[in-house]
Structure formats: structure tokens, C-alpha cells
Scaffold this active site. Structure first.
Site, PDB file in Angstrom:
ATOM      1  N   ASP A 377      75.145 -26.256 118.828  1.00 19.39           N
ATOM      2  CA  ASP A 377      76.290 -26.939 118.172  1.00 19.39           C
ATOM      3  C   ASP A 377      77.548 -25.771 118.235  1.00 19.39           C
ATOM      4  OD1 ASP A 377      77.676 -28.970 116.202  1.00 19.39           O
ATOM      5  OD2 ASP A 377      78.069 -27.000 115.076  1.00 19.39           O
ATOM      6  N   GLU A 413      76.817 -27.984 123.400  1.00 18.51           N
ATOM      7  CA  GLU A 413      77.917 -28.970 123.118  1.00 18.51           C
ATOM      8  C   GLU A 413      79.284 -27.733 123.405  1.00 18.51           C
ATOM      9  OE1 GLU A 413      79.888 -31.228 119.412  1.00 18.51           O
ATOM     10  OE2 GLU A 413      79.228 -29.338 118.989  1.00 18.51           O
TER      11      GLU A 413
END
Length: 744
Positions: A377, A413
Site C-alpha cells: 500500500d 501501489e
């Protein structure tokens, strides 16, 4: 040197709450070893090792079985290179042995209380071990859990919170993995399904009620059967590491359903377990069952921030153990936090012990939990050095040389919220990246946004302008149209606007730029024309995704028409908004998706290596692009957006067929009217036409063995994709002209 903050300066530090008004008994600790970090049972005692660059003392605190009464306390007697350590020999304690498996414990850290210098030591606050294998207790947002005084934030809070603070439990266990084997699916064959353990299983009618919403439910045959029938090779699980619900959400009666607020980087969350007391082994059994089904397990991990939030947040772990050595602090205002995560704080990967924490956690999940990879993330944060993102920074080098992590899939990401945070295409070789350029380009092409044919062609062909120059492979582009973050596929063609009122932020949260189209009616409708158009577009979007070059990722539920009623940010909706409604499943759409993936496996239309657009010795072009009239696109055609009709003639698909039909033709019509497409010379067989009203029957008719074939022109219906197989052709086709990068 700053004055040592001791119990004498904070007089209630020896008091552990209303249930324990007396002073805890002393412990006898030996020096022990500075490794491994955490608290570990070796069969005779506990070795305790805690990292803190700025602490002046660390205490180990033991608790009774209720977790409310602190029974014993001792300072760790040794410190080696910022590692405080000690050893509790069980047989050396008077009375019954202490410290064995099952023991509840916490930590207290002594040092300066100087927020103006980045230090927030407060020994009145019980702290979690950052390496805890199990976290017990129910956190409440009482004022005693904040290290600072609520009325005077630069002053320490003197209340002792031990009675109600979260505790760690000593874990010592073995697990029989049997003949577990990691699938290690080749990247060219990888198809990812992003799913939330609870949302995927909570309403599944094939699961026993006690297993719904759990690791055991995902491991159940009914769950696995659907994934296998689709052709999924890897599940990417939204966070499963122990997380905390934010104070604002709790006050609203909501929770952090997605789990992007990690507190325990070595702990499977018990809230996703059928048996919370056995969460670790239940998770392991799930992994073993998924592996047996040929499915890899990827974890979404959140190393960009912690659950301690900003300077107004609670003191739970890192803030109290070593605030300045854990978080990025603004040099001009060290009492605050750099907030590249948007969640209040940012871990400082430049610090050796923070880097070690991340690496140790990754190795734990691979080595002890057998996972097959990670999705990071806001991964740009992990590459941030002193002056911005560094694609060859310490974290990436550490992963590259690690023998355990070299063999797993690593997905970034590739952005965060800090300056220069958008880094799509800039991660190291071997890393996969979420490609939001593919997402936005494909959405715009099909749903009426601003996009050129050249941009669409580049998205289909692995986004070569982002990756090829860096010697990276097409499979490193994780192509997706929908993820957990945003509209579902059905909502993408059902809503123009987000509808997030239930999130408690006056519909201000979530993406405002969705590139969606409601097809004429906002939300649910029984208008047959609108429903027809939505069905066509969902199939066309799925076909574009699953037949493109790169690694495709589906969002769980999109293949059966799951809707979130227009909520494009349901991170706090642990309810039927997020739970997949299996009883309403669009079975025809699921069958169509499975057929697409079967065709991908059989043909791999766009192979896993780069195309040149040039002819070989036979004059056959590996990849060419056609207008509807059958001629090659001219240079001017690439930059215009009026026409939404395009053909890709693939002279060298990923897998040659024994039948001799090696050439493939992908046709796209995103316009509202049917059109005729001029085919290259020879007879062509339709493998797939997404416009068929009954995709299941169409699959039976167009399986590549149908003797009926088409020559000359193909009727390409509105909002559709077709895949045809035919003879190798030497018809020349120009490669695309260079394009500007996709907009972020």
C-alpha cells in the site's frame, strides 16, 4: 543529556489501574541476547529484545490471565547497538514459573518527554511489542491511552493505562504444513483476484454459518470452487494484519472494514477468524487449502503508516518506544508528523530498525505463514530517501538480495500523498505495479471519456512507454479496471457520481473523478435499454482487461455484478454494502468471465514479451493496428479520439496452436452503433463476441472448432469486443507512433 523521565517525575507510573493498586513484584532478568527482536520462548525462558534509538530504559511488564493486573516488572538489563535486551529464566523465579507460552506482557519506555525534539516517552503508558505474534484485548478510546495531556498537548498525561491497554501474548507453536507446495505460477499465467476475506465469504450460501466472513470460510470448498471455475491463480487479500478502528469511526458506530490501519505486523487479525483464539493456524490452514487448489496467496501490507495517527493520536507502540526513530518528523516542527500516507503519520524507512521491522515482517509471512507475495500500500513511501523517491533505495536493495523474498511476487501501489509521490513505471525491475493509467484509459475509451486510439492501444500492449525503456516486462503492469478503491464494475456503468453519504463525511470522501457512465439512469432501474447497455459494457470492459498484455487483476464480485449502491469508498462499511451478495449473482456474467480466462490460457493473445510492430523474415508482423476499413492506422490516426473502433492483428500470439491458426484479431467497438470491420485475407473463426446476448451459448458456438467461418467483413456490434483466429498474414501494418505518457 535530557533528564530521564522516571516514575518519580510521573508519580502514577507504578500504578496499573483500579484493579492493581499495589506495586508489581520485581523480576530477575539475565542479559540475554539482542536477537531476535521481540519476545521469544526457547523452552526454558523468554529472550526479550526491543529496539529504541533514544530510550534510556525499557521495562518488561507481565500480567495475570485477565490482562488487567500487572504482576511483575523489570528493566531490561543490557543494551547493544540500540537493542535493549534481557532473559527471563522460568525456573529462576520464586513460586510458579513465569513467562511461558500464553504469558501476557507489555513494555514501558523511559526517556525524555520533549515533543519539541520529537521525543514522547511516557512510562505511564503500556506499549505493545512491535514484534508481537498475538495481540489480546479490546481497545477502547479512553483518554488514558493518549501519551499527551488532552488539555495541554505538550505535557505528558500521568494516568497509567495498563489495566485496559492492549497486551501481547507469548506464542510458541508448531504447525504441520504436510506436503504444502507454493504454486509459483508463472507471471504470464497469473490472474489476480483482489478480495476481502469477510466481504467475499460473509453472505456465501455454500458456507456453514460459523465459517462465513473468516479465513476458514475462504478455505472452504464452496469458496475455492468459484475461484477455480473462473480461472483465478492468485488472491490478493485486503489487509489481514491486526488493525485498529479509528476513533472517528468508532464514534460514528462504524469500523475500519478494509483494515488499512495496522497495529500488529506479525499478527493475523482475530476478527477474521472463525476461532479468534486460533487465528494464526486458521490462517495457515487457509493458505494450505488455497495452495492445494493451485491458488497463490498475496497479502496487502501497510508499511507506510501505523495506527497511532498524528500528534493527537494515542500512544500504543512506536510513539512511546522511539517516536523520533520510527516516524518521519518535519525538521522545522518535530512535534508533528510528515503525513505522506494521509493517515496522520509516515514510517521512516531510512531508519535501520524500521527497515528491519519491515523486512522481518515480510520474512515472517513468507517463511512461517507460507504466503506467496505482497501488494504494498502506498509503496512510494518505502522508497523515500532524504530528497524524494529512490528506485534503488535501501528497502529495494534489501528485498533484492534476500533469499526468501526473491521468489515471491512483489506488487507496488506506485504512489503516495507526498511530493513527487506518483511513481508509476519507476519501480525496480522485477516489481509489479498497479497501473492506474490502464484503468483510466480503458474506462475513458468505453465510457465516453477523453482518450485517443493511440493511448488505448498502448494500454492494451503493456504500457510499453512506461516500462520497456527501463528493461521491464509487460507482466509487471498489473492491469485493472476496478479495485477495492472506487466503484465496482456494475456501479461504474450505473452511476455518474459517488454516493458515500453512509460514510459520515457528507459525501466528500472517495474519488470524485471516476470516469463512469450511468448509461442514462443514475442507479438502479428496470429500463430494458439501459440494462442492455450496462450488460454490454460490463462484458466489453472485462474482455479488454482479460485479453490485454500484462497481469490482469479482477476485483472480487465484479464477475457476478456486485453493487455497492454507488458508494465508491466503503472502507468503513462492514455490512451488506461491501459484502458480496451471492444470492443476486449474475451467473451469465460469471460464465462469460470464465470463458475469457479460458481463452487467455489457451491463446495468450498478447504474449508476455514486447512487440515491435515490425515484420519477420516471412513478412509477418508480430503486431499491427487496423482501422475498420482493414488498412493500417496512419500516424494521424493515433492522436485522434473521434473513432472508437480499432483492431489489433496479432501475428505472433503468446501460444502457437496445433491447428495452425496462429494469427489472432482483436476487434473493439466502443461506439453506440454497429459497424462492419474489414478482415484481413482468409477465413476467420470467431472465438468470442462480447455482444452475444447469451454469452454461455456463444462460448459453445465459438470455441475455435466451429467449421463455420467468416471472410471479408465482420459485423462488430456496438459496445463490444470480438476475438477471431485466422491465417498468418503478411499484410503490412505500421507500429504506433510515439505517444506522450498517459495522464496520471
Amino acid at each position: 543529556m535530557d533528564e530521564l523521565t522516571t516514575p518519580s517525575t510521573l508519580p502514577s507510573a507504578r500504578r496499573t489501574g483500579p484493579d492493581s493498586p499495589t506495586r508489581p513484584a520485581a523480576l530477575q532478568l539475565e542479559a540475554g541476547q539482542p536477537w531476535p527482536l521481540g519476545v521469544h520462548w526457547d523452552g526454558q525462558g523468554l529472550n526479550i529484545a526491543v529496539a529504541s534509538t533514544h530510550a534510556q530504559a525499557i521495562e518488561l511488564c507481565l500480567f495475570d490471565g485477565t490482562g488487567r493486573i500487572e504482576t511483575h516488572r523489570a528493566r531490561l538489563p543490557a543494551c547493544s547497538q540500540d537493542i535493549w535486551h534481557g532473559y527471563l529464566r522460568a525456573d529462576a523465579q520464586p513460586g510458579r514459573p513465569l513467562g511461558g507460552p500464553g504469558q501476557l506482557y507489555g513494555l514501558r519506555a523511559h526517556g525524555p518527554w520533549r515533543p519539541d525534539r520529537g521525543h514522547r516517552f511516557n512510562p505511564c503508558k503500556l506499549l505493545l511489542d512491535p514484534y508481537a505474534r498475538e495481540i489480546v484485548g479490546q481497545f477502547n478510546w479512553g483518554a488514558e491511552h493518549f501519551g499527551h495531556d488532552g488539555h495541554h498537548p505538550l505535557q505528558p498525561d500521568p494516568r497509567d493505562n495498563a489495566a485496559t491497554a492492549l497486551k501481547a501474548r507469548v506464542v510458541h507453536e508448531t504447525f504441520d504444513w504436510g506436503d504444502d507446495r507454493a504454486p509459483r505460477t508463472a507471471l504470464a499465467d497469473t490472474v489476480i483476484c483482489e478480495l476481502h476475506v469477510k466481504s467475499y465469504t460473509r453472505l456465501h450460501p455454500g458456507l456453514p454459518e460459523p465459517l462465513r466472513g473468516t479465513y476458514a470460510g475462504l478455505a472452504h470448498g464452496a469458496s475455492l470452487a468459484h475461484l477455480q471455475a473462473l480461472g483465478i491463480t492468485a488472491v490478493s487479500l485486503l489487509p489481514v494484519q491486526h488493525w485498529l478502528d479509528e476513533q472517528r469511526l468508532v464514534a460514528l458506530g462504524l469500523s475500519n472494514h478494509w483494515g488499512y490501519n495496522t497495529l500488529g505486523f506479525f499478527c493475523p487479525s482475530p476478527r477474521l477468524a472463525a476461532d479468534p483464539a486460533d487465528a494464526r493456524n486458521e490462517f495457515r490452514r487457509m493458505v494450505r487449502r488455497l495452495h492445494a487448489a493451485g491458488i497463490e496467496v498475496l497479502l496487502d501490507v501497510v508499511f507506510n503508516h501505523s495506527a497511532e495517527a498524528d500528534e493527537h493520536g494515542p500512544t500504543l507502540c512506536w510513539r512511546g518506544l522511539d517516536n523520533a526513530g520510527s516516524y518521519r518528523l518535519p525538521p522545522e516542527r518535530p512535534a508533528a508528523y510528515e503525513n505522506y500516507s494521509g493517515c496522520g503519520n509516515t514510517f521512516d524507512i531510512r531508519q535501520p530498525r524500521v527497515l528491519q521491522l519491515v523486512m522481518d515482517s515480510l520474512r515472517f509471512w513468507v517463511g512461517e505463514m507460507h504466503v506467496d507475495g505482497f501488494r504494498f500500500d502506498l509503496a512510494t513511501t518505502l522508497g523515500r530517501g532524504d530528497s524524494g523517491f529512490e528506485r534503488d533505495g535501501p528497502f529495494f536493495k534489501a528485498v533484492l538480495q534476500d533469499p526468501l523474498l526473491q521468489r515471491v511476487k512483489l506488487i507496488a501501489e506506485p504512489w503516495d500523498l507526498g511530493p513527487g509521490g506518483y511513481q508509476v513505471g519507476n519501480f525496480p525491475r522485477g516489481w509489479l505495479e498497479w497501473n492506474d493509467g490502464f484503468r483510466d484509459t480503458v474506462r475513458a475509451f468505453w465510457l465516453g471519456g477523453a482518450v485517443t486510439r493511440g493511448q488505448f492501444a498502448h494500454a492494451l500492449a503493456g504500457s510499453s512507454h512506461r516500462l520497456q525503456a527501463r528493461r521491464r516486462q509487460p507482466g509487471e503492469s498489473v492491469n485493472y479496471i476496478v479495485s477495492h478503491d472506487g466503484f465496482t464494475l456494475r456501479d461504474l456503468v450505473s452511476y455518474d457520481f459517488r454516493h458515500n453519504q453512509a460514510n459520515g463525511e457528507d459525501n466528500r470522501d472517495g474519488h470524485g473523478h471516476n470516469l463512469g457512465w450511468n448509461c442514462g439512469v443514475e442507479g438502479e432501474t428496470d429500463d430494458p435499454e439501459v440494462l442492455w447497455r450496462r450488460g454490454r459494457l460490463q462484458r466489453a470492459l472485462l474482455a479488454t482487461l482479460l485479453l490485454s498484455q500484462g497481469t490482469p487483476m479482477l476485483a472480487a464480485g465484479d464477475e457476478i455484478g456486485h453493487s455497492q449502491q454507488g458508494n465508491n469508498n466503503p472502507y468503513c462499511q462492514d455490512n451488506p454494502t461491501s459484502w458480496i451478495a451471492w444470492s443476486l449473482a449474475d451467473r451469465a456474467l460469471a460464465g462469460f468471465t470464465a470463458r475469457l480466462l479460458a481463452l487467455r490460457r489457451q491463446w495468450l493473445p498478447l504474449r508476455g514479451t514486447w512487440y515491435t510492430g515490425l515484420p519477420d523474415a516471412r513478412g509477418v508482423h508480430d503486431l499491427g493496428w487496423l482501422r475498420r476499413g482493414g488498412t493500417a492506422l496512419a500516424d494521424a490516426d493515433w492522436s485522434q479520439s473521434e473513432s472508437r473502433v480499432l483492431g489489433a492483428l496479432i501475428g505472433d500470439p503468446g501460444r502457437a496452436q496445433a491447428s495452425g491458426q496462429r494469427a489472432l484479431l482483436l476487434l473493439f467497438n466502443a461506439e453506440p452503433l454497429d459497424t462492419d470491420f474489414q478482415l484481413p485475407r482468409g477465413a476467420w473463426t470467431c472465438l468470442l463476441d462480447s455482444a452475444e446476448d447469451d454469452p454461455a451459448s456463444a462460448s459453445a458456438r465459438h470455441d475455435g472448432t466451429d467449421p463455420d467461418s467468416v471472410q471479408g467483413r465482420y459485423r462488430l456490434r456496438a459496445h463490444s469486443v470480438a476475438l477471431l483466429a485466422g491465417p498468418v498474414t503478411t499484410q503490412p501494418h505500421r507500429p504506433p507512433a510515439p505517444l506522450a505518457p498517459d495522464p496520471p
